[in-house]
Design an enzyme around this catalytic site. Structure first.
Site, PDB file in Angstrom:
ATOM      1  N   TRP A 153     -31.138 -13.443 -13.253  1.00 37.26           N
ATOM      2  CA  TRP A 153     -31.835 -13.181 -14.521  1.00 37.26           C
ATOM      3  C   TRP A 153     -32.668 -14.372 -15.004  1.00 37.26           C
ATOM      4  O   TRP A 153     -33.420 -14.239 -15.949  1.00 37.26           O
ATOM      5  CB  TRP A 153     -30.828 -12.791 -15.617  1.00 37.26           C
ATOM      6  CG  TRP A 153     -29.656 -13.733 -15.711  1.00 37.26           C
ATOM      7  CD1 TRP A 153     -28.415 -13.537 -15.186  1.00 37.26           C
ATOM      8  CD2 TRP A 153     -29.630 -15.038 -16.328  1.00 37.26           C
ATOM      9  NE1 TRP A 153     -27.621 -14.626 -15.432  1.00 37.26           N
ATOM     10  CE2 TRP A 153     -28.341 -15.570 -16.132  1.00 37.26           C
ATOM     11  CE3 TRP A 153     -30.570 -15.795 -17.027  1.00 37.26           C
ATOM     12  CZ2 TRP A 153     -27.958 -16.824 -16.606  1.00 37.26           C
ATOM     13  CZ3 TRP A 153     -30.190 -17.053 -17.493  1.00 37.26           C
ATOM     14  CH2 TRP A 153     -28.903 -17.544 -17.278  1.00 37.26           C
ATOM     15  N   ASN A 154     -32.519 -15.554 -14.394  1.00 32.93           N
ATOM     16  CA  ASN A 154     -33.211 -16.716 -14.996  1.00 32.93           C
ATOM     17  C   ASN A 154     -34.706 -16.772 -14.657  1.00 32.93           C
ATOM     18  O   ASN A 154     -35.506 -17.198 -15.472  1.00 32.93           O
ATOM     19  CB  ASN A 154     -32.486 -18.029 -14.690  1.00 32.93           C
ATOM     20  CG  ASN A 154     -32.397 -18.346 -13.227  1.00 32.93           C
ATOM     21  OD1 ASN A 154     -32.574 -17.471 -12.380  1.00 32.93           O
ATOM     22  ND2 ASN A 154     -32.108 -19.586 -12.915  1.00 32.93           N
ATOM     23  N   LYS A 177     -31.931  -5.369  -5.743  1.00 30.51           N
ATOM     24  CA  LYS A 177     -31.088  -5.156  -6.922  1.00 30.51           C
ATOM     25  C   LYS A 177     -31.322  -6.276  -7.921  1.00 30.51           C
ATOM     26  O   LYS A 177     -30.952  -7.421  -7.676  1.00 30.51           O
ATOM     27  CB  LYS A 177     -29.609  -5.147  -6.545  1.00 30.51           C
ATOM     28  CG  LYS A 177     -28.753  -4.662  -7.704  1.00 30.51           C
ATOM     29  CD  LYS A 177     -27.347  -5.209  -7.709  1.00 30.51           C
ATOM     30  CE  LYS A 177     -27.251  -6.532  -8.378  1.00 30.51           C
ATOM     31  NZ  LYS A 177     -27.577  -6.527  -9.825  1.00 30.51           N
ATOM     32  N   PRO A 178     -31.948  -5.968  -9.065  1.00 29.90           N
ATOM     33  CA  PRO A 178     -32.152  -7.020 -10.069  1.00 29.90           C
ATOM     34  C   PRO A 178     -30.894  -7.242 -10.896  1.00 29.90           C
ATOM     35  O   PRO A 178     -29.998  -6.408 -10.897  1.00 29.90           O
ATOM     36  CB  PRO A 178     -33.269  -6.434 -10.941  1.00 29.90           C
ATOM     37  CG  PRO A 178     -33.114  -4.956 -10.827  1.00 29.90           C
ATOM     38  CD  PRO A 178     -32.485  -4.660  -9.489  1.00 29.90           C
ATOM     39  N   ALA A 179     -30.849  -8.372 -11.605  1.00 28.31           N
ATOM     40  CA  ALA A 179     -29.698  -8.663 -12.479  1.00 28.31           C
ATOM     41  C   ALA A 179     -29.663  -7.677 -13.647  1.00 28.31           C
ATOM     42  O   ALA A 179     -30.706  -7.231 -14.133  1.00 28.31           O
ATOM     43  CB  ALA A 179     -29.803 -10.093 -12.997  1.00 28.31           C
ATOM     44  N   GLY A 230     -28.034 -16.659  -7.143  1.00 30.73           N
ATOM     45  CA  GLY A 230     -27.116 -16.466  -8.268  1.00 30.73           C
ATOM     46  C   GLY A 230     -26.019 -17.497  -8.227  1.00 30.73           C
ATOM     47  O   GLY A 230     -26.204 -18.595  -7.679  1.00 30.73           O
ATOM     48  N   SER A 231     -24.867 -17.127  -8.768  1.00 32.75           N
ATOM     49  CA  SER A 231     -23.794 -18.103  -8.894  1.00 32.75           C
ATOM     50  C   SER A 231     -23.107 -18.360  -7.549  1.00 32.75           C
ATOM     51  O   SER A 231     -23.087 -17.494  -6.670  1.00 32.75           O
ATOM     52  CB  SER A 231     -22.765 -17.600  -9.904  1.00 32.75           C
ATOM     53  OG  SER A 231     -22.186 -16.407  -9.420  1.00 32.75           O
ATOM     54  N   GLU A 252     -29.031 -18.780  -2.359  1.00 36.96           N
ATOM     55  CA  GLU A 252     -29.511 -19.859  -3.220  1.00 36.96           C
ATOM     56  C   GLU A 252     -28.595 -19.864  -4.429  1.00 36.96           C
ATOM     57  O   GLU A 252     -28.677 -18.982  -5.276  1.00 36.96           O
ATOM     58  CB  GLU A 252     -30.982 -19.604  -3.571  1.00 36.96           C
ATOM     59  CG  GLU A 252     -31.753 -20.876  -3.790  1.00 36.96           C
ATOM     60  CD  GLU A 252     -31.874 -21.186  -5.251  1.00 36.96           C
ATOM     61  OE1 GLU A 252     -30.964 -21.870  -5.778  1.00 36.96           O
ATOM     62  OE2 GLU A 252     -32.852 -20.727  -5.852  1.00 36.96           O
ATOM     63  N   LEU A 253     -27.680 -20.847  -4.458  1.00 36.88           N
ATOM     64  CA  LEU A 253     -26.573 -20.791  -5.416  1.00 36.88           C
ATOM     65  C   LEU A 253     -26.706 -21.884  -6.475  1.00 36.88           C
ATOM     66  O   LEU A 253     -27.792 -22.378  -6.726  1.00 36.88           O
ATOM     67  CB  LEU A 253     -25.252 -20.885  -4.645  1.00 36.88           C
ATOM     68  CG  LEU A 253     -25.154 -19.920  -3.453  1.00 36.88           C
ATOM     69  CD1 LEU A 253     -23.868 -20.122  -2.672  1.00 36.88           C
ATOM     70  CD2 LEU A 253     -25.275 -18.476  -3.903  1.00 36.88           C
ATOM     71  N   CYS A 286     -31.700 -23.210 -11.787  1.00 33.37           N
ATOM     72  CA  CYS A 286     -30.697 -23.639 -10.796  1.00 33.37           C
ATOM     73  C   CYS A 286     -30.958 -25.065 -10.321  1.00 33.37           C
ATOM     74  O   CYS A 286     -30.022 -25.804 -10.034  1.00 33.37           O
ATOM     75  CB  CYS A 286     -30.627 -22.673  -9.636  1.00 33.37           C
ATOM     76  SG  CYS A 286     -32.211 -22.356  -8.903  1.00 33.37           S
ATOM     77  N   GLU A 387     -21.915 -27.219 -13.430  1.00 34.85           N
ATOM     78  CA  GLU A 387     -23.266 -26.835 -13.813  1.00 34.85           C
ATOM     79  C   GLU A 387     -23.238 -26.248 -15.230  1.00 34.85           C
ATOM     80  O   GLU A 387     -22.640 -25.198 -15.458  1.00 34.85           O
ATOM     81  CB  GLU A 387     -23.780 -25.790 -12.818  1.00 34.85           C
ATOM     82  CG  GLU A 387     -25.236 -25.468 -12.973  1.00 34.85           C
ATOM     83  CD  GLU A 387     -25.703 -24.419 -11.971  1.00 34.85           C
ATOM     84  OE1 GLU A 387     -24.897 -23.563 -11.548  1.00 34.85           O
ATOM     85  OE2 GLU A 387     -26.894 -24.444 -11.628  1.00 34.85           O
ATOM     86  N   GLU A 464     -36.350 -20.648   0.865  1.00 35.58           N
ATOM     87  CA  GLU A 464     -37.360 -19.719   0.368  1.00 35.58           C
ATOM     88  C   GLU A 464     -38.618 -20.523   0.105  1.00 35.58           C
ATOM     89  O   GLU A 464     -38.560 -21.595  -0.508  1.00 35.58           O
ATOM     90  CB  GLU A 464     -36.870 -19.032  -0.907  1.00 35.58           C
ATOM     91  CG  GLU A 464     -35.685 -18.136  -0.624  1.00 35.58           C
ATOM     92  CD  GLU A 464     -35.256 -17.316  -1.829  1.00 35.58           C
ATOM     93  OE1 GLU A 464     -35.023 -17.896  -2.903  1.00 35.58           O
ATOM     94  OE2 GLU A 464     -35.181 -16.086  -1.692  1.00 35.58           O
TER      95      GLU A 464
HETATM   96  P1  ADP Z   1     -25.119 -15.543 -13.008  1.00 36.74           P
HETATM   97  O1  ADP Z   1     -23.754 -16.172 -13.049  1.00 36.74           O
HETATM   98  O2  ADP Z   1     -26.234 -16.514 -12.980  1.00 36.74           O
HETATM   99  O3  ADP Z   1     -25.285 -14.393 -13.954  1.00 36.74           O
HETATM  100  P2  ADP Z   1     -24.444 -13.867 -10.821  1.00 36.74           P
HETATM  101  O4  ADP Z   1     -24.137 -14.517  -9.532  1.00 36.74           O
HETATM  102  O5  ADP Z   1     -23.356 -13.252 -11.614  1.00 36.74           O
HETATM  103  O6  ADP Z   1     -25.281 -14.929 -11.613  1.00 36.74           O
HETATM  104  O7  ADP Z   1     -25.554 -12.774 -10.620  1.00 36.74           O
HETATM  105  C1  ADP Z   1     -26.658 -12.913  -9.767  1.00 36.74           C
HETATM  106  C2  ADP Z   1     -26.957 -11.571  -9.168  1.00 36.74           C
HETATM  107  O8  ADP Z   1     -25.846 -11.116  -8.384  1.00 36.74           O
HETATM  108  C3  ADP Z   1     -27.187 -10.478 -10.190  1.00 36.74           C
HETATM  109  O9  ADP Z   1     -28.171  -9.594  -9.683  1.00 36.74           O
HETATM  110  C4  ADP Z   1     -25.835  -9.829 -10.275  1.00 36.74           C
HETATM  111  O10 ADP Z   1     -25.890  -8.520 -10.769  1.00 36.74           O
HETATM  112  C5  ADP Z   1     -25.444  -9.852  -8.830  1.00 36.74           C
HETATM  113  N1  ADP Z   1     -24.005  -9.675  -8.569  1.00 36.74           N
HETATM  114  C6  ADP Z   1     -22.964 -10.046  -9.331  1.00 36.74           C
HETATM  115  N2  ADP Z   1     -21.807  -9.713  -8.761  1.00 36.74           N
HETATM  116  C7  ADP Z   1     -22.103  -9.110  -7.567  1.00 36.74           C
HETATM  117  C8  ADP Z   1     -21.348  -8.544  -6.492  1.00 36.74           C
HETATM  118  N3  ADP Z   1     -20.026  -8.531  -6.480  1.00 36.74           N
HETATM  119  N4  ADP Z   1     -22.038  -8.022  -5.441  1.00 36.74           N
HETATM  120  C9  ADP Z   1     -23.371  -8.061  -5.430  1.00 36.74           C
HETATM  121  N5  ADP Z   1     -24.134  -8.573  -6.397  1.00 36.74           N
HETATM  122  C10 ADP Z   1     -23.521  -9.095  -7.455  1.00 36.74           C
END
Ligand code: ADP
Length: 484
Positions: A153-154, A177-179, A230-231, A252-253, A286, A387, A464
């Site tokens: 989402w950032n 799949k978007p956030a 993401g995370s 990319e974490l 990130c 972080e 990337e």
């Molecule tokens: P943040 O902590 O920055 O919100 P997340 O890692 O939770 O980041 O989310 C990044 C992306 O991963 C989002 O699109 C989120 O919906 C997706 N996501 C979260 N959990 C899962 C999962 N178990 N499987 C696949 N995608 C996921």
């Protein structure tokens, strides 16, 4: 759903069709707390349909000459730029960042598409000198196949194109799949991609239940690659799931970026660059600076300069053109920032500015937090090790180069690091010694289409941007040919 909240971007994209569902998920504006739209709550069934569409369209798309794929991509980039104002406003209302930053992100998103449209034409193979006269050794490069793209989402616009553009340019077909916090901007970007007339099924988008969609992408053998931003926690979980089918992965974490300012640095330039990096997107980047290491000889004046700049930031709803910092993405993010600041203050950090949530000025429903500078920070405080992902600048003093290099590397993350110095030998010692995927010297900006963005250690794998980013969507095939 009442009309008031009905949104233009309330559908998914499967096989070139707009798909709606009776069950939806609300999207909120983090500056006002208002619901701005709804997207379908897709799950395993919809993801499987999208995978089917991508899989069926793969033979045609992958065999198409790269220059023909580039025609669609260049058209997509033009359409994104032609609609930049509408897209930027949508991005700000969904994500919270100031309009100027949103505009910059939309332009950057288009740049990725344009760059990969061209780079896709340069996916050269090899002819390797053989050991025997009748032998020929060829290396072909071929697209991986269907790619599952999971975006955060950032930077919900730039991350869509930073993944989709190289994938499509390489000849892959995609399911994105978007956030959940920021799905509408992705749906809108895909509208412009569909408007290019790209063949149905090449690009699909599913919104909804992350675990169900992720599970479907990871368990379906037709999906050959996953690219995730993401995370670290979710990234590790995806890596475990990917192991079953040995799926190709780009991750990319999280990061824990240090910036180090040596006493010979240009302090004005350093302060400006640090503040613009640290408070961009309300600190939710990130590769954003997490800790500011300042040599003790210059700690006083540099902190003063940083505080002066931070006090000039104007906080509010990003739609106001005067605003230079928006809200955090949600209440959970704000509570996390508060806890880090409380822990630091309890352990002796001094608040130079900020250090509180903002509830007034018409912003009472948004997740605002004042931009904060802390001094007297020590490495016992959690915010130097984890972080923070928020608008908090902790200043830690150091005495020697060896010491600060050791501090900086003492983290499980390895995405980005920054330092400021005018000593050429030190530039090389530090650039070589810092255990990070990216190092910026005398500046703090990194993300451009032509450079390999990515981290080492627990910050991820794969790159990337650059030709490296295209390679992440391609396989090498070694062909051993014996002449008759
Ligand atoms: P943040 O902590 O920055 O919100 P997340 O890692 O939770 O980041 O989310 C990044 C992306 O991963 C989002 O699109 C989120 O919906 C997706 N996501 C979260 N959990 C899962 C999962 N178990 N499987 C696949 N995608 C996921």
């Amino acid at each position: 759903m009442s009309d008031k909240y009905s949104s233009k971007w309330n559908f998914m994209w499967i096989f070139g069709q707009k798909v709606t569902l009776p069950v939806t998920v609300a999207v909120r504006n983090p500056a006002t707390g208002e619901v701005t739209g709804h997207v379908p709550k897709g799950g395993q069934a919809e993801t499987t349909l999208a995978i089917e569409a991508a899989w069926r369209s793969f033979p045609q798309w992958s065999r198409m000459p790269a220059k023909d794929r580039a025609v669609y991509l260049l058209d997509w980039a033009d359409r994104i730029l032609d609609n930049r104002e509408e897209l930027a406003a949508l991005l700000t209302q969904e994500q919270g960042k100031p309009l100027a930053e949103a505009r910059g992100e939309i332009e950057g998103a288009a740049e990725f598409v344009r760059w990969y449209a061209e780079e896709g034409k340069r996916a050269y193979g090899e002819l390797i000198p053989a050991s025997r006269p009748r032998q020929r050794i060829l290396v072909m490069r071929q697209p991986v196949g269907v790619a599952g793209l999971i975006t955060p989402w950032n930077f919900p616009a730039a991350m869509v194109t930073r993944k989709a553009a190289p994938a499509l340019a390489a000849g892959c077909t995609v399911v994105l799949k978007p956030a959940k916090q920021t799905p509408q901007i992705a749906v809108a970007l895909f509208q412009h991609l569909m408007d290019t007339g790209i063949p149905a099924g090449v690009a699909n988008l599913v919104t909804g239940d992350a675990v169900a969609i992720g599970g479907a992408l990871l368990s379906d053998p037709r999906v050959r690659k996953i690219s995730f931003t993401g995370s670290t926690e979710v990234g590790k979980n995806l890596m475990r799931q990917a192991a079953d089918q040995v799926k190709r992965l780009s991750l990319e974490l999280g990061g824990n970026a240090p910036v180090i300012v040596f006493p010979d640095a240009d302090l004005d330039k350093a302060a400006n660059a640090i503040v613009s990096n640290k408070f961009e997107n309300c600190g939710q980047v990130c590769n954003g600076i997490n800790v500011i290491y300042v040599h003790k000889e210059i700690a006083g004046p540099l902190t003063e300069k940083i505080v002066t700049l931070v006090k000039r930031l104007k906080i509010g709803n990003g739609m106001d053109p005067e605003v230079t910092m928006g809200p955090l993405i949600d209440e959970t993010a704000r509570a996390k920032v508060e806890a880090y600041v409380a822990d630091a203050v309890e352990k002796g950090a001094r608040v130079r500015t900020g250090g509180y949530r903002l509830e007034t000025g018409g912003c009472q429903f948004g997740s605002f937090y004042a931009p904060t500078v802390l001094e007297g920070v020590t490495r016992e405080m959690a915010l130097t090790r984890e972080e923070v992902f928020g608008p908090v600048a902790p200043v830690v003093e150091f005495e020697s180069e060896e010491e600060v290099l050791a501090y900086s590397n003492e983290t499980s993350f390895g995405l980005a690091a920054y330092f400021f110095t005018r000593d050429t030998s030190r530039v090389f010692r530090m650039a070589e010694g810092l255990e990070f995927g990216m190092v910026a010297v005398n500046g703090t900006s990194l993300s451009v289409p032509q450079a390999p963005f990515g981290g080492i250690k627990e910050s991820g794998t794969g790159r990337e941007g650059g030709h490296h980013g295209l390679e992440d969507y391609m396989e090498y095939k070694y062909v051993a040919l014996t002449l008759e």
